[in-house]
Design an enzyme around this catalytic site. Structure first.
Site, short mmCIF file in Angstrom:
data_model
loop_
_atom_site.label_atom_id
_atom_site.label_comp_id
_atom_site.label_asym_id
_atom_site.label_seq_id
_atom_site.Cartn_x
_atom_site.Cartn_y
_atom_site.Cartn_z
N ASP B 92 -59.90 -56.35 -53.95
CA ASP B 92 -59.77 -56.42 -55.39
C ASP B 92 -59.24 -57.81 -55.75
O ASP B 92 -58.95 -58.63 -54.87
CB ASP B 92 -58.88 -55.30 -55.92
CG ASP B 92 -57.46 -55.42 -55.41
OD1 ASP B 92 -57.14 -56.41 -54.74
OD2 ASP B 92 -56.66 -54.52 -55.70
N ASP B 267 -63.23 -46.27 -54.61
CA ASP B 267 -62.04 -46.43 -53.78
C ASP B 267 -60.91 -45.69 -54.45
O ASP B 267 -60.89 -45.55 -55.68
CB ASP B 267 -61.64 -47.90 -53.66
CG ASP B 267 -60.89 -48.38 -54.89
OD1 ASP B 267 -61.54 -48.60 -55.94
OD2 ASP B 267 -59.65 -48.47 -54.85
N CYS B 305 -63.95 -27.68 -40.81
CA CYS B 305 -63.82 -29.14 -40.61
C CYS B 305 -63.90 -29.48 -39.13
O CYS B 305 -63.31 -28.82 -38.28
CB CYS B 305 -62.48 -29.60 -41.18
SG CYS B 305 -62.18 -31.37 -40.98
N CYS B 307 -62.96 -32.54 -37.91
CA CYS B 307 -62.19 -33.76 -37.65
C CYS B 307 -61.29 -33.56 -36.43
O CYS B 307 -61.04 -32.43 -35.99
CB CYS B 307 -61.37 -34.18 -38.87
SG CYS B 307 -59.79 -33.34 -39.07
N CYS B 310 -58.34 -31.07 -37.09
CA CYS B 310 -58.72 -29.66 -37.14
C CYS B 310 -59.21 -29.14 -35.78
O CYS B 310 -59.13 -27.95 -35.51
CB CYS B 310 -59.77 -29.42 -38.23
SG CYS B 310 -59.04 -29.55 -39.88
N HIS B 336 -57.18 -36.38 -41.45
CA HIS B 336 -57.92 -35.24 -42.02
C HIS B 336 -58.45 -35.56 -43.42
O HIS B 336 -59.62 -35.31 -43.73
CB HIS B 336 -57.06 -33.98 -42.07
CG HIS B 336 -57.74 -32.88 -42.82
ND1 HIS B 336 -58.70 -32.08 -42.26
CD2 HIS B 336 -57.67 -32.51 -44.14
CE1 HIS B 336 -59.18 -31.26 -43.17
NE2 HIS B 336 -58.58 -31.49 -44.32
#
Lengths: 375, 375
Positions: B92, B267, B305, B307, B310, B336
């Site tokens: 930014d 974002d 999930c 991930c 998990c 996560h």
């Protein structure tokens, strides 16, 4: 029950290398055990511990008893499953935390009545309960409840604590055997800074025939020379065919010295705690990563180090993360320091196997750049 | 210079999928960009970002200008090398931080004179300097310095800020082109909550022919319906053949809605910041891991999930880590949540490719269990 095999003894020191075999696998000795107080070695994952070659970690009975507590630990099937760590775990008994942390701990022959440092709730710990909790945790190596004393302490206080420690060790051992003698229970030698009391404590515990022995009550504020003197006196009194563990020690120099005295196991918060304070270990001494001289330093922490951090990050980046209090800072610093400690132990083991420990020790101390030390 | 290719347009919404190609690789769109304010996405490593399928991350010019500063960034060869991230980075311009963070920021046509929120030192930012700093950082996508206003703001204030934003966008663009036009510079549409000013701002920026366009000044405290109204009005005014980015947005619901308006890039600190506050995202709404009902819960955060967290950890363990403030808690929660966001975007892209976005959106909202929402 644990098997301990000595592979090689040094011919010009008491150093030895071997392995401890537990239900969760083999531990090469001499070994350093990273401390995972609350079911997590602070700032690192179990995968990172394995990448650092951690073979066994330590959990704290006092802390885990208070949070998450035995009901949760029982329901979740023990500490290994809870924290996803499938290698051995040693748990302390809580004795040291009653001494250092619990509020208003009242010691009696029965046990310790204490107030939680978290919420002030009152609890009674007995030698039997210390074993029960560690069985719930599923520790591969449990420690007897011991009675710790401050430094300095007079002979009378020291003797009184020793007597209680032996009494509790016997009660804990009897309880453990009644419960089936699963896993392993170690005795803890006390006796303060009195050589004859150390000998007495060791003798009383040896009669109880534990699978392994620890030396407690060192590194509690005494001068380093006195700590070495006590360890050097006590360790040879312990059975040579069983693991010998000096609790809460220490600096890399302490480890090298004490391996030479015949110690097989160590634990200390130093590599992880100091990492979180920006102190990083190298073969040439420690550095503090917050130092302005690292501001634009493109080099790794230690040119000679092959850890993940040294392979990927500059001192400048690590300094930036530390100065800005980024959470990644604590992780990267901890990985490096644990790698340093665990790699040091590997180098020690190799040197003993080659019967080159004394040469290794000489080289180790000559490389330390004492000007950079910050202990 | 960036290449943007649209692969597929939804037939019953303005959603589209495609890819942005930069010097550091390809970014599939629509994309969510994790925020790495100070050269680290808080609590996670670059390897973990890649495991979560992060394709581009965001850095903050204001923060990196103050720490570690341009001298260090120049010496260290830019942000990619410094933080060991080899995929694209968007930075930014600092405009939002002058508005939200810097003390005593004084805005003039020249630029922003501000006081550091760290040490109170005074600095001048100009549109040219914002480009120079981002070139030092080596951003793949740089943002024009813009003039942000609070919500609510009257039409006169909004118009004044818009005019300055256009002036600065032109100056920044001219400077960027003079410097060789390396990488990419995006313009930022302002105009507050006034539809005609949004249109005016968009028109003025389109004349400057940026490689991509952002909509700024949303998610600054206005009601969600108003945010949607402004985005829905503004986004279609931007060139269809260039990437369109809505800054600082938002919840998973916001992302799904705005993809349907034709937005390509997002974002937000929400997945990472909320993770550190114990709020975890699931397909059925959010949960707060500190809740007592998770005390003995052996299930993962989300059964559906895949991930790392998990696959390996229970809600009970995550609750324990969070309650005891273990550093690992912030890491696991962040992994996560980032996985949830990035996987959501992948599912969105797949649905657009199959021209099933509207069906996906309907299913997404029907699965959210609004009783569990905690926003």
């Amino acid at each position: 029950m644990l098997t301990f095999e000595i592979e090689k003894k040094s011919t010009d020191s008491r150093a030895r290398t071997g392995s401890i075999i537990t239900a969760h696998g083999e531990i090469p000795t001499p070994i350093f055990m990273p401390v995972g107080t609350l079911g997590s070695v602070k700032a690192v994952s179990v995968e990172e511990l394995k990448q650092c070659e951690a073979r066994i970690i330590l959990g704290n009975t006092y802390h885990l008893y208070l949070r998450p507590g035995c009901e949760v630990m029982t329901h979740m099937g023990g500490l290994h499953k809870f924290m996803n760590w499938d290698r051995p775990i040693l748990t302390d008994s809580g004795g040291f935390q009653f001494f250092s942390l619990a509020k208003l701990a009242k010691f009696s022959r029965e046990g310790v009545n204490f107030q939680s440092h978290i919420d002030g709730s009152r609890h009674l710990f007995t030698p039997e309960k210390a074993v029960d909790i560690q069985m719930v945790l599923g520790s591969d190596i449990m420690m007897s409840l011991d009675w710790c004393i401050p430094y300095p302490a007079n002979e009378k206080e020291t003797m009184a604590a020793l007597e209680k420690t032996t009494l509790w060790a016997r009660r804990g051992r009897d309880h453990w055997l009644e419960k089936g003698g699963v896993n392993n229970l170690f005795g803890i030698v006390q006796g303060g800074m009195y050589a004859h009391l150390r000998a007495l404590s060791a003798q009383q515990l040896i009669e109880l025939d534990f699978p392994g022995y620890a030396v407690g009550g060192l590194s509690v504020g005494e001068p380093t020379d006195l700590m070495y003197e006590m360890a050097d006196h006590t360790v040879p009194l312990l059975p040579h065919d069983k693991p010998r563990y000096v609790m809460g020690v220490g600096t890399p120099e302490n480890l090298v010295e004490m391996v030479g005295m015949g110690v097989d196991m160590f634990d200390c918060v130093m590599p992880s705690r100091n990492a979180r304070n920006g102190q990083l270990f190298t073969g040439r001494g420690t550095i503090n990563i917050s130092n302005a001289r690292f501001r634009m330093d493109e080099n790794p922490i230690d040119d000679a180090c092959n850890c993940y951090v040294c392979q990927n990050y500059s001192r400048a980046y690590l300094r930036h993360l530390y100065k800005t209090r980024e959470l990644l800072s604590y992780r990267l610093n901890t990985i490096h320091n644990l790698h340093y400690y665990l790699n040091l132990m590997e180098r020690i083991r190799q040197s003993i196997k080659a019967d080159q420990f004394s040469a290794f020790k000489k080289e180790f101390f000559s490389q330390l750049n004492h000007k950079e030390l910050n202990r």
